[in-house]
Design a protein around this motif. Sequence first.
Motif, PDB file in Angstrom:
ATOM      1  N   VAL A 307      28.609  43.804  52.401  1.00 11.46           N
ATOM      2  CA  VAL A 307      27.645  43.662  52.346  1.00 11.46           C
ATOM      3  C   VAL A 307      27.954  43.399  50.195  1.00 11.46           C
ATOM      4  O   VAL A 307      27.955  42.308  49.723  1.00 11.46           O
ATOM      5  N   GLN A 308      28.841  44.033  49.894  1.00  9.54           N
ATOM      6  CA  GLN A 308      29.726  44.122  48.615  1.00  9.54           C
ATOM      7  C   GLN A 308      30.130  42.646  48.509  1.00  9.54           C
ATOM      8  O   GLN A 308      29.965  42.119  47.640  1.00  9.54           O
ATOM      9  N   THR A 309      30.586  42.135  49.037  1.00  6.20           N
ATOM     10  CA  THR A 309      31.525  41.267  49.475  1.00  6.20           C
ATOM     11  C   THR A 309      29.796  39.986  49.439  1.00  6.20           C
ATOM     12  O   THR A 309      30.152  39.026  48.231  1.00  6.20           O
ATOM     13  N   MET A 310      29.382  39.898  50.249  1.00  7.26           N
ATOM     14  CA  MET A 310      28.101  39.119  49.653  1.00  7.26           C
ATOM     15  C   MET A 310      27.712  38.782  48.367  1.00  7.26           C
ATOM     16  O   MET A 310      27.223  37.565  47.922  1.00  7.26           O
ATOM     17  N   ALA A 311      27.478  40.346  48.085  1.00  7.38           N
ATOM     18  CA  ALA A 311      26.211  40.690  46.747  1.00  7.38           C
ATOM     19  C   ALA A 311      27.476  39.586  45.820  1.00  7.38           C
ATOM     20  O   ALA A 311      26.591  38.888  44.800  1.00  7.38           O
ATOM     21  N   LYS A 312      28.618  39.740  45.971  1.00  4.66           N
ATOM     22  CA  LYS A 312      29.297  38.903  44.647  1.00  4.66           C
ATOM     23  C   LYS A 312      29.294  37.278  44.449  1.00  4.66           C
ATOM     24  O   LYS A 312      29.588  36.779  43.708  1.00  4.66           O
ATOM     25  N   LYS A 313      28.920  37.419  46.480  1.00  2.00           N
ATOM     26  CA  LYS A 313      27.988  35.681  46.410  1.00  2.00           C
ATOM     27  C   LYS A 313      26.814  35.696  46.149  1.00  2.00           C
ATOM     28  O   LYS A 313      26.478  34.428  46.643  1.00  2.00           O
ATOM     29  N   ALA A 672      11.715  40.875  53.633  1.00  2.00           N
ATOM     30  CA  ALA A 672      13.453  40.090  53.849  1.00  2.00           C
ATOM     31  C   ALA A 672      14.426  40.848  54.319  1.00  2.00           C
ATOM     32  O   ALA A 672      14.729  42.249  53.914  1.00  2.00           O
ATOM     33  N   GLU A 673      15.733  40.953  55.035  1.00  2.00           N
ATOM     34  CA  GLU A 673      16.755  41.228  54.991  1.00  2.00           C
ATOM     35  C   GLU A 673      17.889  41.116  53.599  1.00  2.00           C
ATOM     36  O   GLU A 673      18.322  41.566  53.879  1.00  2.00           O
ATOM     37  N   ILE A 674      17.574  40.292  53.585  1.00  2.00           N
ATOM     38  CA  ILE A 674      19.087  39.222  52.326  1.00  2.00           C
ATOM     39  C   ILE A 674      17.857  38.703  51.089  1.00  2.00           C
ATOM     40  O   ILE A 674      17.460  37.983  51.539  1.00  2.00           O
ATOM     41  N   VAL A 675      18.199  38.664  50.503  1.00  2.00           N
ATOM     42  CA  VAL A 675      17.772  38.442  49.241  1.00  2.00           C
ATOM     43  C   VAL A 675      18.739  37.228  48.385  1.00  2.00           C
ATOM     44  O   VAL A 675      19.657  37.869  47.936  1.00  2.00           O
ATOM     45  N   LEU A 676      18.244  36.375  47.891  1.00  2.00           N
ATOM     46  CA  LEU A 676      19.347  35.261  47.315  1.00  2.00           C
ATOM     47  C   LEU A 676      19.244  35.248  46.166  1.00  2.00           C
ATOM     48  O   LEU A 676      18.639  34.964  45.548  1.00  2.00           O
TER      49      LEU A 676
END
Length: 908
Positions: A307-313, A672-676
């Motif tokens: 999750v943290q890695t994705m947040a950086k992206k 949603a589960e993920i927000v861009l």
Amino acid sequence: MKKENIQDMEKWYSEDVGEILSKLQVTPEEGLFEEDAKIRLSEFGANVLPQAKRKSALVRFISHFNDILVYVLIVAAIVTAVFGYYIDTAVILLVAFVNASIGFFQESKAERAIENIKKMLSPKAQVIREGVRLEIDASTLTIGDIVILSPGDKVPADLRLIRAENLKIEESALTGESLPTNKKPDMLSTDTMLGDRKNMAFSSTSVRSGKGLGVVVAVGQDTEIGKINQLLSEVEKATTPLIRQTAQFGKFVSTVIIVVSVFIFAFGYFFRDYEKADLLLSVIGLAIAAIPEGLTAILSIILAIGVQTMAKKNAIVRSLPSVETLGSVSVICSDKTGTLTKNEMTVQTVQTREQVFEVTGTGYSPEGAITIDGKTPVNFRENVVMDTLINCFNVCNDSALGKDKDRHWNVKGDPTEGALITLYQKAVLIEHKNFPRISTVPFDSEYKYMATLIEWENDKNIILIKGAPDRLMSIADKELTQKGEQPFDKQFWEDKINELANKGQRIIGAAYKLVPRTVKEIHHEDIYNEANSEGIVFLGLAGMIDPPREEAIEAIEVCAKAGITVKMITGDHVETAKTIGRQMGIENSDKALQGKDLDHMTEEEFVSAANEYNIFARTSPEHKLRIVHALQSKGKICAMTGDGVNDAPALKQADVGVAMGIKGTDVTKDAAEIVLADDNFATIVSAVKEGRRVYDNLKKSILFILPTNGAESFLIMASIIFSTVKPLTPVQILWVNMITSVTISLALAFEKAEPGVMNRPPRSPKTPLLDAYFIWRICFLSVFIGGGSLFMNVVLLGYGVSEQLVRTVTLQTIVLAQAFHLFNSRNIRGFAFNKDFFGNKYVFIVCFVMMFLQLSVTYIPFMNSTFGTVPLALGDWKYPFIFGIIVFIVVEIEKAVMRQIDKIKAAK
């Protein structure tokens, strides 16, 4: 007026408005009488959405103890408490509590979506009741109320329009249409799709310009936004593949634990001379040893790191298991507007009589240029027609460009006009001159054009006209060329319009009319009337499109290599959808289905079409939901992206819902589960890669953790079968499990993605968590580590070493064996000493932490008393270290053998 009397009147758009008013027993002049309004409010209910029922926080927390492995832990805690082993009891219960807490705090909050839909509803409404204009609470609106619409209003309920004066309503969040809809009250056919119902105004949409009058035909749950709310509440979120696999794994492990524990207890009771209490405690130790209680914690930690890695992206994950689910996605269903495209109209083509011009740059940013054949910049001094055309687009315009607080360019006003202003700012005109307006005829949906009067040269004023090409062509009698005004060639322009339309472009035309300097005010009659039909000179066309995101095109190409199908589901027109699909590189974009095509299909035909076609146009929220469900029915792991309220039900149904963070509605984000955070489709592909990396690392962690449980279980079973001293106590077993799970295995969460991770097909959801090779490796290591530790245990006892000292050495042996095995597990089949050996610094950090903890449990007095350990002499450490090195070498030999077997299989 009874509710059942209007059940057959749902297609309000296909009925004459006069007949509707008659059926609803109301007139536009008087509206409802207060007494009738109260009766209808009682009959049809308030204009609000139902309150969602939510479980209390306590109930949701307790639900996380509903796991069979946790039940085994709790039984073990009760038994140890009965026998007075209170430290053991406290440690066991603490582990169960920590696991439940992790699950509770990472629980999805998708039910908030329904609450945010309610925030979209208008709080007030302007109505006519008893012939008087009133402002009332929108919740008290009822069927038959006459509602007045003005610029800036939120539509308070679903209305059948009675009158529309230049009325434009922004409906993109509901229908997916990128431009405001021009409304008019004319009756439509019964098969008109939601996005084409121009005689309706829908609850929660916004009036962009103009005025309107409508009669309420649906309130609350019966409105289109209410239907979306209902779809959201009815969607039952499917569990993720990882949750299903871990649940199955938990049931399997618990069954094995119970069966083996009963068998071992019976064996020890009937065939060995054990005290009941000691035997029961040993069996409890066996059960605790077999339970991978740290596995839940390490899975959560690995997912949290993902999750943290994705947040950086720029991918904000709201539900932990979704990180892994992304790695198994086989289909991405994407909304078009604002997701694959920018939701910013952009002029791409300008057509004059002699030439076609290409326009670079996308969106409302004025960066770009106007070129001939994509290479040569336009010389506006030599191209008077182009200069006049672009000035016309800019002057005959009521919108403005600016930047928001985040420095993004946006338009204040109509998106089409914003695109024309951007075109003007890209042009290197002869002179960027401010032409003051003398008079303006605003856009009217009946006439389909806007006109502006300004001062011109040679003692003339000029009427600049911008509007629908078909309307301007019907009144033009000349066209402007480089040689001057020429007779109008209608066929030429019709051909050019068709060319642009086939590219999916929206087209707008421009013309002018010279008038005397004495003309100071203009009306429609001054532009065209039967008595004076001459003087309209056609200038040219601008073709615009909501442009694809360049990075999304690259992302779709990556998806193709990764075996992921991209499907575009949009509320936009079919030709526009196919054009965008081709530009994006979506497979089979030349064929598409519309919502009305789907409506006439059987369920079997629908499922087949959903899997066959990749472009779906003019779809409703229900269509999107059904398409996702149809894909899932064929075993596909489906991600759905979108930004509008119309996407929310499908996002919630999908295995992974992905919302746009900048332009997405709150409803969409909460479903949603993920927000861009950057509204970038390419970010999804980065997230998929991260999901695959996370799953690989989860598998490595399982391969690392389970041999510890297996070795401890084998050690205790063998000790009972061979009637040796109990090698480890229950609390020592918990210490070993937690050390290996929460400290050592944590390093595997930081392993880099495997080479070619995005060049392999998606993982099947039926793929077991433990395949045949994993089972072999776990069993092999369990017997090897457990048997080796027991052998050392018996040898040391044979030399007269104390039981406490032997248990301490055994504890250190199992932990250090796993520490060496950590380096084996960094690559499931590959050699441990590769070029990335030092690429993961956390492997070395956790080994240091592990040694610190092991030294603490060995040499700190209160740890000795808590865990039943004793200090070791320096010479005692040779046993754990030598055995750990042997484990490392043996596993590397086993991997080398397996690599050779793989090569032989590949050669065949």
